[in-house]
Design an enzyme around this catalytic site. Structure first.
Site, PDB file in Angstrom:
ATOM      1  N   SER A  88       0.804  -1.277   0.148  1.00 30.41           N
ATOM      2  CA  SER A  88       0.048   0.190   0.009  1.00 30.41           C
ATOM      3  C   SER A  88       0.697   1.324   0.113  1.00 30.41           C
ATOM      4  O   SER A  88       1.759   1.631   0.744  1.00 30.41           O
ATOM      5  CB  SER A  88      -0.958   0.075   1.072  1.00 30.41           C
ATOM      6  OG  SER A  88      -1.644   1.214   1.230  1.00 30.41           O
ATOM      7  N   HIS A 131      -1.071  -0.898  -4.379  1.00 30.02           N
ATOM      8  CA  HIS A 131      -2.368  -0.682  -4.075  1.00 30.02           C
ATOM      9  C   HIS A 131      -2.387   0.895  -3.775  1.00 30.02           C
ATOM     10  O   HIS A 131      -1.479   1.394  -2.940  1.00 30.02           O
ATOM     11  CB  HIS A 131      -2.675  -1.523  -2.581  1.00 30.02           C
ATOM     12  CG  HIS A 131      -4.075  -1.132  -2.132  1.00 30.02           C
ATOM     13  ND1 HIS A 131      -5.205  -1.652  -2.564  1.00 30.02           N
ATOM     14  CD2 HIS A 131      -4.614  -0.308  -1.169  1.00 30.02           C
ATOM     15  CE1 HIS A 131      -6.216  -1.394  -1.921  1.00 30.02           C
ATOM     16  NE2 HIS A 131      -6.053  -0.339  -1.044  1.00 30.02           N
ATOM     17  N   ASP A 136      -4.368   4.003  -2.177  1.00 36.19           N
ATOM     18  CA  ASP A 136      -5.516   4.639  -1.350  1.00 36.19           C
ATOM     19  C   ASP A 136      -5.842   5.884  -1.670  1.00 36.19           C
ATOM     20  O   ASP A 136      -5.082   6.920  -1.274  1.00 36.19           O
ATOM     21  CB  ASP A 136      -5.164   4.485   0.150  1.00 36.19           C
ATOM     22  CG  ASP A 136      -5.221   2.790   0.485  1.00 36.19           C
ATOM     23  OD1 ASP A 136      -6.397   2.144   0.118  1.00 36.19           O
ATOM     24  OD2 ASP A 136      -4.470   2.444   1.223  1.00 36.19           O
ATOM     25  N   MET A 148      -7.822   9.317  -1.108  1.00 37.38           N
ATOM     26  CA  MET A 148      -8.847   9.809  -0.076  1.00 37.38           C
ATOM     27  C   MET A 148      -9.105  11.221  -0.333  1.00 37.38           C
ATOM     28  O   MET A 148      -8.185  11.953  -0.907  1.00 37.38           O
ATOM     29  CB  MET A 148      -8.126   9.637   1.424  1.00 37.38           C
ATOM     30  CG  MET A 148      -7.633   8.250   1.673  1.00 37.38           C
ATOM     31  SD  MET A 148      -6.827   8.319   3.236  1.00 37.38           S
ATOM     32  CE  MET A 148      -6.436   6.405   3.489  1.00 37.38           C
ATOM     33  N   HIS A 190      -7.955   2.345  -4.800  1.00 38.44           N
ATOM     34  CA  HIS A 190      -9.115   2.131  -3.940  1.00 38.44           C
ATOM     35  C   HIS A 190      -9.497   3.586  -3.640  1.00 38.44           C
ATOM     36  O   HIS A 190      -8.872   4.357  -3.004  1.00 38.44           O
ATOM     37  CB  HIS A 190      -8.418   1.543  -2.669  1.00 38.44           C
ATOM     38  CG  HIS A 190      -9.369   1.387  -1.615  1.00 38.44           C
ATOM     39  ND1 HIS A 190      -9.063   1.062  -0.200  1.00 38.44           N
ATOM     40  CD2 HIS A 190     -10.711   1.235  -1.339  1.00 38.44           C
ATOM     41  CE1 HIS A 190     -10.100   1.216   0.703  1.00 38.44           C
ATOM     42  NE2 HIS A 190     -11.077   1.505  -0.071  1.00 38.44           N
ATOM     43  N   MET A 233     -11.707   5.748  -1.918  1.00 36.39           N
ATOM     44  CA  MET A 233     -12.361   6.221  -0.734  1.00 36.39           C
ATOM     45  C   MET A 233     -12.815   7.592  -0.891  1.00 36.39           C
ATOM     46  O   MET A 233     -12.174   8.743   0.207  1.00 36.39           O
ATOM     47  CB  MET A 233     -11.072   6.074   0.728  1.00 36.39           C
ATOM     48  CG  MET A 233     -10.894   4.621   0.793  1.00 36.39           C
ATOM     49  SD  MET A 233      -9.945   4.385   2.281  1.00 36.39           S
ATOM     50  CE  MET A 233      -8.392   4.328   1.402  1.00 36.39           C
ATOM     51  N   MET A 269     -12.670  -4.377   4.303  1.00 31.87           N
ATOM     52  CA  MET A 269     -11.821  -3.521   5.153  1.00 31.87           C
ATOM     53  C   MET A 269     -11.510  -4.140   6.752  1.00 31.87           C
ATOM     54  O   MET A 269     -12.842  -4.269   7.234  1.00 31.87           O
ATOM     55  CB  MET A 269     -12.454  -2.153   5.359  1.00 31.87           C
ATOM     56  CG  MET A 269     -12.279  -1.348   4.222  1.00 31.87           C
ATOM     57  SD  MET A 269     -10.824  -1.095   3.363  1.00 31.87           S
ATOM     58  CE  MET A 269     -10.041  -0.064   4.657  1.00 31.87           C
ATOM     59  N   ASP A 301      -7.722  -5.365   3.427  1.00 35.84           N
ATOM     60  CA  ASP A 301      -7.010  -4.378   3.793  1.00 35.84           C
ATOM     61  C   ASP A 301      -7.025  -3.701   5.173  1.00 35.84           C
ATOM     62  O   ASP A 301      -8.073  -3.425   5.694  1.00 35.84           O
ATOM     63  CB  ASP A 301      -7.439  -3.059   2.820  1.00 35.84           C
ATOM     64  CG  ASP A 301      -6.444  -1.938   2.924  1.00 35.84           C
ATOM     65  OD1 ASP A 301      -5.356  -1.743   3.710  1.00 35.84           O
ATOM     66  OD2 ASP A 301      -6.669  -1.032   2.043  1.00 35.84           O
TER      67      ASP A 301
END
Length: 219
Positions: free
Chosen positions: A7, A32, A34, A36, A65, A67, A136, A174
């Site tokens: 990640s 990966h 993330d 946000m 991913h 979010m 999650m 994750d």
């Protein structure tokens, strides 16, 4: 086969390209990312421009991913920037079926993420359309959190549902993944492990990923 996805949330942001090359050379299966937005989760991280820049430094697939609220507004941008998989949160989508099919129409693999409190039932009418589900095992928004044990049964129930329906579904997990928790989730049915501090927080990232693989193999 269990795959390891380091990640980037736990990487050194001041030298991301170097970090990407380091884990690729150490044997990562994919990366990966993330994303946000400061609304769906408290933090703000990466955008499409960062993804596009990093893709120039790696041959690994990017597992993105999202979010974020209203992810449908940004799917095309992330796909164009190089995302191979786009995962949205069920909690952030008013029209989940529509968003899943929007991802597929862009030619990306479609994933849906579920927060720790979200039941599997929200997937009842889209499960057959998905390439992967992200469970999650921490509350999203911050790296380095402690694993939530209830995720294990959730993974097991999802794997059973997929098997009963004859689906070839990747189950990604994750949050708090390390050599102690990896065998718990892989035994339950996860085959894609997102690891942040358990990889980037270690001096020898190749050995860190090897330790995760050994732990998963012992499940």
């Amino acid at each position: 086969m269990v795959k390891i996805a380091p990640s980037l949330l736990s990487a050194d942001f001041s030298r991301l390209a170097e970090e990407v090359r380091r884990v690729e050379e150490a044997g990562a299966d994919l990366l990966h990312m993330d994303v946000m937005d400061g609304r769906f989760v408290p933090n703000i991280t990466f955008g499409p421009l960062v993804l596009e820049a990093l893709k120039a430094h790696t041959r690994l697939e990017m597992d993105v991913h999202l979010m974020i609220v209203e992810p449908e507004r940004y799917l095309a941008d992330f796909r164009q920037a190089g995302a191979a998989t786009l995962t949205v949160h069920a909690e952030a989508c008013a029209h989940l079926h529509r968003v899943v099919h929007q991802i597929k129409e862009l030619g990306a693999r479609a994933g849906v993420a579920l927060n720790p409190h979200t039941p599997l039932d929200v997937l009842d009418y889209v499960l057959g359309d998905l390439d992967q589900v992200l469970i999650m095992s921490v509350n999203p928004g911050f790296g380095g959190q402690r694993f939530i044990p209830a995720a294990v049964e959730k993974i097991r129930a999802l794997r059973n549902r997929a098997a009963e329906a004859g689906l070839r579904l990747d189950i990604e997990v994750d949050g708090g993944i390390n050599p102690e928790t990896a065998p718990l989730v892989t035994k339950a049915g996860a085959n894609l492990l997102v690891a942040g501090s358990a990889v980037f927080g270690q001096r020898d990232v190749a050995e860190a990923m090897a330790a995760l693989r050994r732990a998963a193999a012992n499940a």
